[in-house]
Write a protein that holds these residues in place. Structure first.
Motif, PDB file in Angstrom:
ATOM      1  N   UNK A   8      46.745  45.563  27.810  1.00 28.30           N
ATOM      2  CA  UNK A   8      47.395  44.612  26.904  1.00 28.30           C
ATOM      3  C   UNK A   8      48.660  44.041  27.523  1.00 28.30           C
ATOM      4  N   UNK A   9      49.417  44.900  28.197  1.00 26.73           N
ATOM      5  CA  UNK A   9      50.652  44.448  28.837  1.00 26.73           C
ATOM      6  C   UNK A   9      50.343  43.490  29.989  1.00 26.73           C
ATOM      7  N   UNK A  10      49.283  43.786  30.740  1.00 24.81           N
ATOM      8  CA  UNK A  10      48.865  42.882  31.826  1.00 24.81           C
ATOM      9  C   UNK A  10      48.532  41.512  31.246  1.00 24.81           C
ATOM     10  N   UNK A  11      47.830  41.506  30.123  1.00 24.14           N
ATOM     11  CA  UNK A  11      47.442  40.258  29.456  1.00 24.14           C
ATOM     12  C   UNK A  11      48.673  39.502  28.970  1.00 24.14           C
ATOM     13  N   UNK A  12      49.628  40.222  28.372  1.00 22.31           N
ATOM     14  CA  UNK A  12      50.856  39.606  27.861  1.00 22.31           C
ATOM     15  C   UNK A  12      51.670  38.956  28.976  1.00 22.31           C
ATOM     16  N   UNK A  13      51.582  39.505  30.166  1.00 27.79           N
ATOM     17  CA  UNK A  13      52.313  38.953  31.311  1.00 27.79           C
ATOM     18  C   UNK A  13      51.506  37.873  32.051  1.00 27.79           C
ATOM     19  N   UNK A  14      50.369  37.495  31.478  1.00 24.09           N
ATOM     20  CA  UNK A  14      49.577  36.408  32.053  1.00 24.09           C
ATOM     21  C   UNK A  14      48.847  36.763  33.328  1.00 24.09           C
ATOM     22  N   UNK A  15      48.586  38.054  33.517  1.00 20.69           N
ATOM     23  CA  UNK A  15      47.942  38.501  34.748  1.00 20.69           C
ATOM     24  C   UNK A  15      46.458  38.834  34.574  1.00 20.69           C
ATOM     25  N   UNK A  16      45.955  38.686  33.351  1.00 22.21           N
ATOM     26  CA  UNK A  16      44.535  38.928  33.098  1.00 22.21           C
ATOM     27  C   UNK A  16      43.790  37.601  33.153  1.00 22.21           C
ATOM     28  N   UNK A  17      42.692  37.543  33.905  1.00 21.67           N
ATOM     29  CA  UNK A  17      41.949  36.301  34.093  1.00 21.67           C
ATOM     30  C   UNK A  17      40.526  36.442  33.568  1.00 21.67           C
ATOM     31  N   UNK A  18      39.974  35.356  33.080  1.00 21.71           N
ATOM     32  CA  UNK A  18      38.555  35.295  32.742  1.00 21.71           C
ATOM     33  C   UNK A  18      37.853  34.546  33.854  1.00 21.71           C
ATOM     34  N   UNK A  19      36.868  35.158  34.474  1.00 21.68           N
ATOM     35  CA  UNK A  19      36.163  34.554  35.604  1.00 21.68           C
ATOM     36  C   UNK A  19      34.677  34.406  35.295  1.00 21.68           C
ATOM     37  N   UNK A  20      34.084  33.352  35.862  1.00 19.51           N
ATOM     38  CA  UNK A  20      32.675  33.057  35.611  1.00 19.51           C
ATOM     39  C   UNK A  20      31.757  33.474  36.745  1.00 19.51           C
ATOM     40  N   UNK A  21      30.556  32.868  36.723  1.00 19.85           N
ATOM     41  CA  UNK A  21      29.501  33.284  37.648  1.00 19.85           C
ATOM     42  C   UNK A  21      29.811  32.984  39.111  1.00 19.85           C
ATOM     43  N   UNK A  22      30.679  32.015  39.375  1.00 17.74           N
ATOM     44  CA  UNK A  22      30.965  31.642  40.761  1.00 17.74           C
ATOM     45  C   UNK A  22      32.140  32.408  41.363  1.00 17.74           C
ATOM     46  N   UNK A  23      32.765  33.263  40.572  1.00 14.29           N
ATOM     47  CA  UNK A  23      33.945  33.975  41.071  1.00 14.29           C
ATOM     48  C   UNK A  23      33.564  34.952  42.178  1.00 14.29           C
ATOM     49  N   UNK A  24      34.279  34.860  43.291  1.00 12.67           N
ATOM     50  CA  UNK A  24      34.084  35.799  44.401  1.00 12.67           C
ATOM     51  C   UNK A  24      35.028  36.977  44.202  1.00 12.67           C
ATOM     52  N   UNK A  25      34.452  38.149  44.077  1.00 12.36           N
ATOM     53  CA  UNK A  25      35.245  39.352  43.823  1.00 12.36           C
ATOM     54  C   UNK A  25      36.185  39.645  44.985  1.00 12.36           C
TER      55      UNK A  25
END
Length: 367
Positions: free
Chosen positions: A338-355
């Motif tokens: 939750x804290x990571x998300x609050x600091x804007x560090x959580x991302x939503x990635x789709x099918x083309x995202x390279x890990x």
């Protein structure tokens, strides 16, 4: 991912002792050739401090490291591809591995016999390489003969494969190790079915004297061998004192730290081998993070989020929707998701995202 490396080398170079150390097992390691009769297989946990740091955040019920399989092959000798020593059965045992760890003796010890009576790592390497080449030559010649008639009859796939075989045979007959980059992706579709030994990536492990661990280049055998390998190929050479590594493996964690400080070692040779093998195979690590289990997963560079999800379960890849991704260091810094998300560090990635190496991910899917 089921990843593995085969440990090869001449008899009495330290292969089985290295295997014992890696796997903390008790495989026989005797001072005579061919002590290893059957290939020994062991799983080793891949050391990763990032996983430990993530575990400290939530104390999960299970903290699961990535695993790597090492296969210890009996010592090879000149003529092994034709049945000398214990024969070419041992070459067959490493056809399925992803990489080869080639152990080379770079130490003098009158109490440990050398199968050719003197220490010469360059010569020893060439002996093993030639046996691998001869084994591959036999494989490709048989395939070449098998598809010959179909190719002559006008069958296009067979004619194409015939050309590949001829290209490979030219190199092998010139006593050259094969290189993956010499072939197109289309050619490699055929080649990988041959399970060739000489096209596998190789990591050289130089077994040096205990006295040289803090300054490996002071070992002339190692110094000359390193120059030879690196001037003639892209392969890496890792210096390791196998006897010291075995001693370290028997110590408690606290005693290991003291022992390594006394020896002037910043990390164990085994960690160096694992890191080098990962780099050799183009491997990286992502993590799943949860109270029940926090786990490290191995993937190949360039894999997409759905492909990495498929490593966990094929259904995850088939029904992939998106991935919630954060970097492990951000999670350690901010303590909670939750804290990571609050600091804007959580991302939503789709099918083309390279890990990326170090990603902490939660896959969302629907099947």
């Amino acid at each position: 991912m089921g990843l593995s490396a085969g440990i090869v080398g001449l008899p009495n170079v330290g292969k089985s002792t290295l295997f014992n150390t890696i796997t903390n097992s008790s495989v026989e390691a005797a001072n005579y050739p061919f002590a290893t009769i059957e290939p020994n297989v062991g799983m080793v946990k891949v050391p990763d401090n990032r996983l430990i740091e993530l575990g400290k955040l939530i104390s999960p019920l299970k903290l699961t490291s990535a695993l790597f399989t090492f296969v210890d092959i009996a010592g090879l000798v000149k003529g092994a591809s034709k049945g000398e020593g214990l024969g070419n059965q041992f070459l067959a045992n490493i056809r399925e591995v992803d990489a080869i760890c080639h152990v080379v003796r770079c130490f003098s010890d009158k109490n440990i016999t050398h199968v050719y009576d003197d220490v010469d790592p360059i010569r020893d390497t060439e002996i093993i390489n030639l046996e691998l080449i001869m084994a591959d030559l036999d494989t490709v010649e048989k395939r070449h003969a098998k598809i010959g008639q179909k190719a002559k009859s006008g069958d296009k796939p067979s004619a194409f494969e015939m050309g590949i075989c001829q290209k490979i045979l030219a190199k092998l007959r010139n006593n050259e190790m094969l290189n993956r980059s010499d072939y197109s992706e289309e050619e490699y579709v055929y080649i990988r079915n041959y399970n060739l030994l000489t096209i596998k990536p190789v990591l050289f492990i130089a077994n040096i004297d205990e006295a040289d661990v803090s300054n490996p280049l002071s070992n002339k055998y190692y110094s000359d061998f390193k120059k030879h390998i690196e001037s003639n190929s892209k392969n890496k050479v890792i210096p390791v004192s196998v006897s010291i590594e075995f001693e370290i493996s028997q110590l408690s964690d606290d005693d290991k730290v003291i022992f390594m400080e006394d020896m002037g070692l910043k990390e164990t040779g085994l960690n160096s081998i694992t890191k080098a093998t990962y780099d050799l195979l183009g491997l990286e690590t992502y993590f799943t993070f949860g109270k029940d289990e926090t786990k490290a997963w191995t993937f190949k560079k360039g894999m997409t989020a759905p492909q990495c999800a498929g490593i966990i379960h094929s259904d995850f890849e088939k029904g992939f929707i998106k991935a919630e991704v954060m970097n492990w260091s951000d999670l350690v810094e901010f303590k909670t998701e939750n804290s990571v998300k609050e600091h804007g560090k959580l991302r939503l990635e789709g099918k083309d995202y390279l890990m990326k190496d170090g990603d902490v991910v939660y896959f969302k899917f629907n099947v």
